[in-house]
Design a protein around this motif. Structure first.
Motif: not given
Length: 290
Positions: A30-37, A98-101, A256-258
């Motif tokens: 989750l942290t990486i998703r925020f950073a790679t934006k 998507p993170l779940a996938e 990821a949903l939230i």
């Protein structure tokens, strides 16, 4: 508290470390998703390893260089290259899927581990494990739907990352018998930092303080996770350890949903069930044989 923990059975201690690793892995993603934006994934990988090296260096200096003596530098080097490659592929998957996938497809690590053990280590893989691997890849097919308009090329990223991770995992399992936890973590950071710098240079941009803070946090979580992984593997076999890693899927799916409003595709559920069932069976079968 520390003395009480050391008195617990090895399986209890291994469970604690493996569960901690799963939670940290979910938070790391989750942290990486925020950073790679804001930051290119290649640069994020380099910063993750750079900060990880800076964090582990004081520990090494305080404990002296005796634990770092090794005769297995070639294996350590190969593990570092595979880990850097895996991380680049995984960061790209986290950004584009998507993170779940991405997480579900990354659960194919034990399946590829079985294939690699047969090809590289010449392990005898009997029909039941091959059938489990086949079932797992049916699950992969349900999720990525090859040959249809629904297939995304990015779906191959977590699968490629899983191959690299499985390869590095086989090497780590051999190394934990002779190398200390400090040595394994230090050499990982020492090798992956310059290796990951090469692709990062081609996409370099000055990161903001916000992103730097996220990468420091990510590096700290990943360093602690690596320690937990090694400790768990030292206390229990791989088949016991790997089952806990699947707990990160519901954590990631819910968050990821939230946080991002990502609703998992309907095919994630049957496909993921087949992948996880196959991976668990492979792990249990390996444990029984061992």
């Amino acid at each position: 508290m520390k003395n009480w923990f050391k008195k617990q059975p090895a399986t209890v201690q291994a469970s604690f470390y493996a569960l901690s690793a799963a939670i940290l892995a979910a938070c790391f993603t989750l942290t990486i998703r925020f950073a790679t934006k804001e930051l290119h994934p290649y640069q994020a990988v380099f910063l993750r390893f750079l900060f990880g090296l800076l964090m582990i260096a004081p520990v090494v200096m305080r404990g002296g260089f005796a634990p770092l003596r090794t005769k297995r530098l070639p294996l350590l080097g190969l593990r570092g290259i595979l880990s850097a490659s895996e991380m680049c592929l995984w960061f790209l998957a986290v950004l584009y899927l998507p993170l779940a996938e991405a997480t579900t497809l990354n659960f194919t690590v034990p399946l590829f581990g079985t294939i690699l053990a047969a090809l590289i280590l010449r392990e005898t893989i009997r029909i039941h494990r091959w059938l489990a691997v086949f079932v797992g890849f049916i699950g992969v097919g349900l999720i990525i739907q090859p040959g249809t308009a629904a297939m995304q090329p990015a779906s191959l990223l977590p699968i490629a990352a899983a191959i690299c991770m499985a390869s590095a995992g086989l090497i780590t399992k051999q190394l934990v018998a002779t190398e200390s936890t400090t040595a394994l973590l230090f050499y990982l950071m020492l090798i992956t930092t310059p290796v990951s710098l090469i692709p990062a240079l081609f996409v370099w941009q000055t990161p903001s303080w916000h992103v730097l803070g996220l990468m420091v946090l990510a590096a700290a979580m990943m360093n602690v996770m690596q320690v937990c992984n090694v400790k768990a593997l030292q206390l229990a076999d791989y088949s016991f350890f790997v089952g806990f890693s699947y707990l990160r899927l519901p954590i990631i799916a819910i968050l990821a949903l939230i946080l991002f409003g990502e609703v998992p595709d309907i095919w994630i559920f049957p496909g993921g069930a087949l992948i996880i069932a196959a991976a668990v069976y492979v792990a249990l079968r390996e444990r029984k044989i061992a």
